[in-house]
Write an enzyme that holds these catalytic residues in place. Structure first.
Site, PDB file in Angstrom:
ATOM      1  N   GLU A   1       5.909 -18.372  -0.457  1.00  0.00           N
ATOM      2  CA  GLU A   1       5.722 -19.827  -0.366  1.00  0.00           C
ATOM      3  C   GLU A   1       4.337 -20.246  -0.854  1.00  0.00           C
ATOM      4  O   GLU A   1       4.188 -21.254  -1.533  1.00  0.00           O
ATOM      5  CB  GLU A   1       5.964 -20.326   1.062  1.00  0.00           C
ATOM      6  CG  GLU A   1       7.422 -20.257   1.508  1.00  0.00           C
ATOM      7  CD  GLU A   1       8.357 -21.085   0.612  1.00  0.00           C
ATOM      8  OE1 GLU A   1       7.903 -22.041  -0.037  1.00  0.00           O
ATOM      9  OE2 GLU A   1       9.553 -20.756   0.557  1.00  0.00           O
TER      10      GLU A   1
ATOM     11  N   CYS B   1      20.363 -30.233 -10.855  1.00  0.00           N
ATOM     12  CA  CYS B   1      19.799 -31.585 -10.733  1.00  0.00           C
ATOM     13  C   CYS B   1      18.345 -31.532 -11.221  1.00  0.00           C
ATOM     14  O   CYS B   1      17.405 -31.830 -10.483  1.00  0.00           O
ATOM     15  CB  CYS B   1      19.884 -32.047  -9.279  1.00  0.00           C
ATOM     16  SG  CYS B   1      19.625 -33.811  -9.085  1.00  0.00           S
TER      17      CYS B   1
ATOM     18  N   CYS C   1      25.050 -33.425 -14.361  1.00  0.00           N
ATOM     19  CA  CYS C   1      25.935 -33.999 -13.349  1.00  0.00           C
ATOM     20  C   CYS C   1      27.372 -33.498 -13.512  1.00  0.00           C
ATOM     21  O   CYS C   1      28.111 -33.403 -12.527  1.00  0.00           O
ATOM     22  CB  CYS C   1      25.884 -35.526 -13.404  1.00  0.00           C
ATOM     23  SG  CYS C   1      24.219 -36.168 -13.113  1.00  0.00           S
TER      24      CYS C   1
ATOM     25  N   CYS D   1      27.770 -30.512 -11.364  1.00  0.00           N
ATOM     26  CA  CYS D   1      27.224 -30.631 -10.005  1.00  0.00           C
ATOM     27  C   CYS D   1      28.328 -30.555  -8.940  1.00  0.00           C
ATOM     28  O   CYS D   1      29.293 -31.301  -8.995  1.00  0.00           O
ATOM     29  CB  CYS D   1      26.469 -31.957  -9.866  1.00  0.00           C
ATOM     30  SG  CYS D   1      25.796 -32.184  -8.216  1.00  0.00           S
TER      31      CYS D   1
ATOM     32  N   CYS E   1      27.400 -38.411  -4.854  1.00  0.00           N
ATOM     33  CA  CYS E   1      26.109 -38.870  -5.366  1.00  0.00           C
ATOM     34  C   CYS E   1      26.119 -40.372  -5.677  1.00  0.00           C
ATOM     35  O   CYS E   1      27.027 -40.875  -6.325  1.00  0.00           O
ATOM     36  CB  CYS E   1      25.744 -38.080  -6.618  1.00  0.00           C
ATOM     37  SG  CYS E   1      24.125 -38.505  -7.255  1.00  0.00           S
TER      38      CYS E   1
HETATM   39  S1  SF4 Z   1      25.464 -35.802  -9.531  1.00  0.00           S
HETATM   40 FE1  SF4 Z   1      23.659 -36.534  -8.444  1.00  0.00          FE
HETATM   41  S2  SF4 Z   1      22.946 -34.752  -7.272  1.00  0.00           S
HETATM   42 FE2  SF4 Z   1      24.362 -33.999  -8.826  1.00  0.00          FE
HETATM   43  S3  SF4 Z   1      23.085 -33.449 -10.592  1.00  0.00           S
HETATM   44 FE3  SF4 Z   1      23.748 -35.550 -10.906  1.00  0.00          FE
HETATM   45  S4  SF4 Z   1      22.096 -36.778 -10.026  1.00  0.00           S
HETATM   46 FE4  SF4 Z   1      21.860 -34.721  -9.210  1.00  0.00          FE
END
Ligand code: SF4
Length: 354
Positions: free
Chosen positions: A48, A203, A210, A213, A219
């Site tokens: 860390e 992200c 997205c 994702c 989101c």
């Molecule tokens: S959908 Fe939302 S959380 Fe997922 S990568 Fe895109 S901006 Fe990020």
């Protein structure tokens, strides 16, 4: 805080679905990082500290080498400042190494070698703020505490379409609150790691992926690339620093820094600017540029005659192999020895007769 949870978060069943999707993705796509293979609070704390300001790929070899040199709090507490700074050399931001060293001493002397588990006690250790305390508590002890750093902060700001600047107090507070609301009561370490990895690989800052994702259906970001909102950064300031390359016989003159690189050895400062008569007409024998916080520093090194008497923080050295030197200065010495004085390459550590 529960008001924020009600306002910001989807219905409870959606939160559970979001956690499941994220954890499923993490099981298949989470990063295999060396500090994830341990629950040792010492090793996790080392990772860390190193990861503050430094990228994962740079940190990995340093982390592995550090644990071989200083495998536990006891070994680190016994080491000299020079040994600690030498091992940290190349990572920069040396206050981290000094704080880690001080923390090791406190753990040994005040906590009998046992890293404390309570957040309030962890936060009293040197250089440990809220993020680092929570990171060790969750990754070493699986405590259900949130972590907000660049990656998790970005994911949450987008997920909830937060418009407050994340470097304002109100923005940071809100981030910590929504992170706490999202956190499951058990397996918090996995959940926090999953959020970190989502920010690191999906992200991402510039072009979030997205379409890949796992939590895109939850989101709320309308224009993800514009989030998180940040205050404008301070302008970069240009600095020129002049130092001397001073050799006599087989020795080089170095100076112990008491400013930026406190405790490390640097080329002696010349305290000259380019209009000074002592320097007019002379050309630096070495120049490089390196960033430091919001500065862009030009390091100008001049071949300089040996002084009759050296300063109280200066020393003639025959070898720099075991000496802690900041990377810009070590690179300068290596380059100058290669260019002018080199006879054989341990010469970066030893100086030929002239
Ligand atoms: S959908 Fe939302 S959380 Fe997922 S990568 Fe895109 S901006 Fe990020």
């Amino acid at each position: 805080m529960f008001d924020v949870c009600w306002q910001m978060l989807p219905a409870l069943q959606d939160i559970r679905a979001l956690r499941r999707s994220l954890l499923r993705w993490f099981r298949h796509h989470g990063r295999d990082l060396p500090w994830r293979q341990t629950r040792d609070p010492y090793a996790i704390l080392v990772s860390e500290f190193m990861l503050q300001q430094t990228q994962v790929t740079t940190v990995i070899p340093y982390y592995q080498r550090w644990l071989r040199t200083f495998p536990d709090f006891a070994t680190l507490a016994r080491a000299s400042e020079n040994q600690v700074l030498r091992a940290w050399q190349g990572l920069g931001y040396y206050a981290r190494a000094r704080n880690l060293h001080a923390t090791a001493k406190t753990v040994m002397h005040k906590h009998r070698g046992n890293f404390p588990r309570k957040i309030e006690q962890i936060r009293q250790l040197s250089g440990i703020g809220k993020y680092t305390a929570h990171a060790v508590a969750t990754f070493a002890f699986d405590q259900s505490v949130p972590i907000i750093e660049a990656n998790t902060g970005r994911v949450l700001a987008r997920l909830f379409n937060l418009r407050e600047s994340i470097d304002s107090t109100a923005g940071r507070t809100k981030l910590w609150e929504v992170a706490q609301c999202l956190l499951p009561g058990s397996h918090a370490a996995d959940f926090n790691s999953a959020l970190l990895d989502l920010g690191a690989v999906i992200c991402v800052a510039r072009k979030p992926k997205c379409n890949l994702c796992p939590i895109s259906t939850f989101c709320r970001a309308k224009n993800p690339a514009a989030l998180p909102v940040r205050r404008s950064r301070p302008k970069t300031t240009q600095l020129v620093e002049t130092h001397g390359f001073i050799v006599r016989g087989n020795r080089i003159l170095l100076e112990k820094s008491h400013h930026r690189w406190r405790g490390m050895w640097i080329l002696p400062r010349l305290e000259l600017d380019s209009s000074n008569p002592a320097i007019v007409g002379k050309k630096p024998v070495y120049e490089s540029v390196f960033p430091f916080t919001h500065h862009r520093v030009t390091l100008s090194v001049y071949h300089w005659p040996a002084p009759k008497r050296i300063g109280p923080r200066q020393k003639w050295l025959e070898s720099i192999e075991h000496v802690a030197m900041p990377s810009p200065h070590r690179r300068a010495v290596d380059a100058l020895l290669d260019a002018d004085f080199l006879s054989a390459k341990p010469a970066a550590q030893r100086f030929p007769q002239r």
